[in-house]
Design a protein around this motif. Sequence first.
Motif, short mmCIF file in Angstrom:
data_model
loop_
_atom_site.label_atom_id
_atom_site.label_comp_id
_atom_site.label_asym_id
_atom_site.label_seq_id
_atom_site.Cartn_x
_atom_site.Cartn_y
_atom_site.Cartn_z
N PRO A 121 0.88 -1.08 -0.09
CA PRO A 121 0.09 0.10 0.21
C PRO A 121 0.99 1.34 -0.14
O PRO A 121 0.63 2.17 -0.88
N MET A 122 1.94 1.35 0.89
CA MET A 122 2.40 2.63 1.06
C MET A 122 3.04 3.34 -0.29
O MET A 122 2.86 4.39 -0.46
N PRO A 123 3.92 2.51 -0.92
CA PRO A 123 4.44 2.92 -2.27
C PRO A 123 3.57 2.70 -3.37
O PRO A 123 3.98 3.27 -4.42
N GLN A 124 2.31 2.22 -3.20
CA GLN A 124 1.36 1.90 -4.35
C GLN A 124 1.93 0.93 -5.29
O GLN A 124 2.08 1.34 -6.44
N TRP A 125 2.51 -0.14 -5.00
CA TRP A 125 3.16 -1.20 -5.81
C TRP A 125 2.52 -2.57 -5.71
O TRP A 125 1.69 -2.64 -4.73
N TRP A 126 2.67 -3.32 -6.91
CA TRP A 126 2.02 -4.45 -6.83
C TRP A 126 3.30 -5.87 -6.95
O TRP A 126 4.12 -5.52 -7.74
N VAL A 127 3.01 -6.73 -6.60
CA VAL A 127 3.92 -8.06 -6.57
C VAL A 127 3.11 -9.11 -7.29
O VAL A 127 2.00 -9.22 -7.06
N ALA A 128 3.62 -9.51 -8.55
CA ALA A 128 2.97 -10.48 -9.33
C ALA A 128 3.80 -11.58 -9.83
O ALA A 128 5.01 -11.53 -9.77
N ARG A 129 3.30 -13.00 -9.79
CA ARG A 129 3.98 -14.09 -10.21
C ARG A 129 3.16 -14.64 -11.04
O ARG A 129 1.68 -14.94 -11.39
N VAL A 130 3.75 -14.87 -12.39
CA VAL A 130 3.05 -15.33 -13.71
C VAL A 130 3.82 -16.59 -13.97
O VAL A 130 4.95 -16.79 -14.05
N THR A 131 2.73 -17.64 -14.18
CA THR A 131 3.41 -18.95 -14.20
C THR A 131 2.33 -19.64 -15.32
O THR A 131 1.20 -19.45 -15.46
N GLU A 132 3.24 -20.24 -16.31
CA GLU A 132 2.51 -20.89 -17.34
C GLU A 132 1.62 -21.98 -16.60
O GLU A 132 2.06 -22.81 -16.05
N SER A 133 0.33 -22.20 -17.05
CA SER A 133 -0.54 -23.33 -16.55
C SER A 133 0.10 -24.86 -16.89
O SER A 133 -0.08 -25.68 -16.09
N HIS A 134 0.38 -25.06 -17.97
CA HIS A 134 0.86 -26.36 -18.52
C HIS A 134 1.92 -26.53 -17.56
O HIS A 134 2.37 -27.77 -17.40
#
Length: 669
Positions: free
Chosen positions: A263-276
């Motif tokens: 919240p404080m710096p307005q950042w996002w953490v994302a993990r992108v994984t191929e379903s297969h």
Amino acid sequence: MPGPLVRRMMLIALLCVALAGGLAAWVISHASGEEMTERLVRQQTDEVELVARLLASKVEQSQKVLGTVAEGITPQMLQSPSLLEWVLKQGLPAVRFFDAMEIARADGRLILNLQSGKMEPAASVDMDERDILLRTMVQGKPLVSGVLGTAAASARVMFTLPLVADDGKVVGVVGGVLRLQSQGLLPHSLGLPARDDSRLIVFTSDGVILSHPQLERVMGNVRSEPGLDKAYAQWRSELKPISTGRGDTVVVQDRLISMAGVPMPQWWVARVTESHALLAPLHGTHRSIWWTAAACVTAVGLLAMLAMAWVAAPLTRLHRRAQSILLTQGLPDSQPPTSAESDLLSGALDHLEAQQLHHGHQAEFSRLQLQGILEQAPVGIVITRNDQLELLSQQASLMLGFSRAELEGQLVKRLFADEAQFETLERQMREGAITRGGYEGEFALRRKDGSLLWARVLGRMAFDRTSAMAAVWVLEDMATTHEERHSPQWSRSHDALTNLPNRTAFLERLKAQLVRNAELARAEQLSAGSGVALLFIDVDHFTLVNDRLGHEAGDMLLKQFSSLLEELVRHVGWAARLGGDEFAVVLPDCTAARAEMIAEHIRASVEEWEFVYEGEASITTVSIGIVVAPADLEEVTPWLRAADMACYYAKRAGRNRVVVREVADKASA
């Protein structure tokens, strides 16, 4: 029928096989692709939530470190940039946490610009950073900037905090800058390990990539990330709020995307994984289940064997221990090493019982020997254990007016005139045991007839095998000294705080020592190279103790230090207090080598000593200068000046050391 021990082992083996079959059945019944998928999804969601909380804690930690810096800045420092720079570099280690530190006054003037610990001109500060400092001063509240800079190497984040006076008025602002890729924010290792089928990405609410397994993608835009671009667009359209610790997982174009916010710096953490790739473990699951069941059965079988060995281990250890005892202490003819366990154990126990009886006789004999020594000792000796009187010498009984039978086994506090005296001794005993293994003090003891005995108590402590505290006291009658201390002559010649001779008495006694030294030299009664050695001692950083703990703590340190110093030199010379934190020790008929050895012993003993005040412990060190007076020296002043200069060189060389110099004549002095 098998014996009880074998039956227990068979039962354990049976239970292990049953456990292996049940475990294999459980694995087969619960191995399903749906459950595995759910578990992997939950694991990925937890991962991004954990990273988000980690980043949030890093941001919070940076704010706290900046708050620590702000607490150390007073309004007066803002008027003196040079003083402020010195304080920040020397007294606030938290400054080194940031890559850059900037401080401005309420009038908008930038008075400090530290870049990597070096002072830089105020004009070199970036305009974006100036604007953030100004916004903080106007709004009067802490701020965390967005990402400053356009390239990955120059990208940075700024934390600001207003400086508020006691009346609540904002008098300035302090700002700390961290590089984006620094260890305190987003190090390169955050995105590791990098995998082709999965990527951990950190980006701002505007879509700027802050961390990526591929470093060339840093400062790019998430709109060019396959799969993540649509998830980002969906989030932007829904105006999704950012909250710490709450992750969400969606499927976009056969990709599993998990996101969590900071919240404080307005950042996002994302993990992108191929379903297969995520579902690949499902292939051949049933085949691996059978292999797993077989492995479990094998493991359980091994566990059963280990359990059998574990059950028999105590009996085996007892058997070997009995053999060792009988072989090392003398093996009886009726019990050879090949005897059964029961026979060997019985023989070993009989042998140990005989040893115990023998040791008991030896202990009683040692006690009688100690009692005989105590009866002949010319000084008062008291041995205590757990606050009880255990043994007393004949001289101690005469000093106290009690018989040994009347005191042995009684509480120690019975000897003291009041409860406060005993509590003081008990505290000194424990503190002395921790710092130097002993204690010393003067106390009023109560004789049998009710009169007071002023005695110096010298003690050493130890702990026996049962952790019972034992102490050996040496009592010295101080009645005459106690009366002298209440006379006007004593107060004029001794320091009131430490009871050591003051500077006036020191100089008089020193002149007399020089005269005696010259007489001995003329009579050729001095050893070659011997003379009167003067040790000039200065307590290192004593002013810091006064500033940090107060003058009462400083006085207590001087009292305890003087007591320690007097104890160390009691049998080789005498000590005096020259004033403040300066002391002197005089060693008659002493060579320079021996004086240096004694001084080194004093220095090491003080360094090992731990001064404790109101639960706060600190280490004390001293600088010592040594000068040995030649036989023909008659003037005290050049001798004392040379010792003072030797101590000065010891402090200049780094303190906590000993320096030996020769006395200078009047002309060179």
